[in-house]
Design a protein around this motif. Structure first.
Motif, short mmCIF file in Angstrom:
data_model
loop_
_atom_site.label_atom_id
_atom_site.label_comp_id
_atom_site.label_asym_id
_atom_site.label_seq_id
_atom_site.Cartn_x
_atom_site.Cartn_y
_atom_site.Cartn_z
N THR A 33 0.86 -1.18 0.00
CA THR A 33 0.00 0.00 0.00
C THR A 33 0.90 1.23 0.00
OG1 THR A 33 -1.68 -1.21 1.24
CG2 THR A 33 -1.88 1.18 1.20
N VAL A 34 0.68 2.11 -0.98
CA VAL A 34 1.55 3.27 -1.16
C VAL A 34 0.73 4.54 -1.35
CG1 VAL A 34 3.42 1.90 -2.18
CG2 VAL A 34 1.72 2.96 -3.67
N ARG A 35 1.40 5.67 -1.13
CA ARG A 35 0.82 6.98 -1.44
C ARG A 35 1.42 7.44 -2.76
NH1 ARG A 35 -1.70 11.27 0.06
NH2 ARG A 35 -2.09 10.71 2.21
N ARG B 160 -3.06 10.28 -3.70
CA ARG B 160 -4.00 9.17 -3.50
C ARG B 160 -3.26 7.98 -2.89
NH1 ARG B 160 -7.18 7.72 -8.82
NH2 ARG B 160 -8.42 6.59 -7.32
N ILE B 161 -4.01 7.15 -2.17
CA ILE B 161 -3.48 5.93 -1.59
C ILE B 161 -3.98 4.77 -2.44
CG2 ILE B 161 -3.48 4.42 0.44
CD1 ILE B 161 -2.15 6.98 1.10
N LEU C 268 -8.06 1.47 -2.38
CA LEU C 268 -8.13 0.48 -1.30
C LEU C 268 -9.43 -0.30 -1.27
CD1 LEU C 268 -6.55 2.55 1.60
CD2 LEU C 268 -5.48 0.83 0.15
N THR C 269 -10.53 0.34 -1.59
CA THR C 269 -11.83 -0.34 -1.55
C THR C 269 -12.31 -0.75 -2.93
OG1 THR C 269 -12.99 1.78 -1.55
CG2 THR C 269 -12.54 0.78 0.59
N GLY C 270 -11.38 -0.84 -3.88
CA GLY C 270 -11.74 -1.23 -5.24
C GLY C 270 -12.01 0.00 -6.10
N GLY C 271 -12.19 -0.24 -7.36
CA GLY C 271 -12.46 0.87 -8.27
C GLY C 271 -11.45 0.90 -9.39
N ARG C 272 -11.45 1.99 -10.12
CA ARG C 272 -10.61 2.15 -11.31
C ARG C 272 -9.15 2.32 -10.93
NH1 ARG C 272 -12.51 5.52 -16.30
NH2 ARG C 272 -13.77 3.66 -16.29
N ALA D 111 2.62 3.95 2.45
CA ALA D 111 1.54 4.61 3.18
C ALA D 111 1.63 4.22 4.66
CB ALA D 111 0.19 4.20 2.61
N THR D 112 1.41 5.20 5.52
CA THR D 112 1.40 4.94 6.96
C THR D 112 0.04 4.40 7.37
OG1 THR D 112 0.62 7.15 7.52
CG2 THR D 112 3.03 6.86 7.34
N PRO D 113 -0.06 3.71 8.49
CA PRO D 113 -1.37 3.22 8.94
C PRO D 113 -2.42 4.32 9.06
CG PRO D 113 0.35 2.08 10.14
CD PRO D 113 1.03 3.17 9.34
#
Length: 80
Positions: free
Chosen positions: A15-17, A23-24, A40-44, A56-58
């Motif tokens: 997981t990155v920024r 954007r994450i 993160l939750t799906g999508g394009r 990406a940080t928590p």
């Protein structure tokens, strides 16, 4: 870190920024010199330059997930 002074590239599943697009995303693939990121939750998905990504940080991950869920909840279902 490698001997070139550059940070190692993110691995698929990291997981990155994306600092260019603010954007994450989750790394899903590499296409030529670019990373393919998915929200993160799906999508394009979108392409990101690895030079413009950082882990990406928590707290960043939590904020991104919450923002995506909130945005989705504000969309009204089609009437019919």
């Amino acid at each position: 870190m490698t001997g070139t002074g550059r940070s190692p590239q993110p691995a698929i599943g990291d997981t990155v920024r994306d600092t260019r697009h603010n954007r994450i995303g989750v790394v899903t693939d590499r296409l030529g010199p670019y990373l393919r990121l998915r929200p993160l939750t799906g999508g394009r998905e979108w392409d990101a330059d690895p030079a413009h990504t950082k882990p990406a940080t928590p707290p960043e991950v939590l904020r991104a997930r919450l923002a995506e869920v909130n945005a989705r909840s504000l969309k009204r279902p089609p009437s019919g």
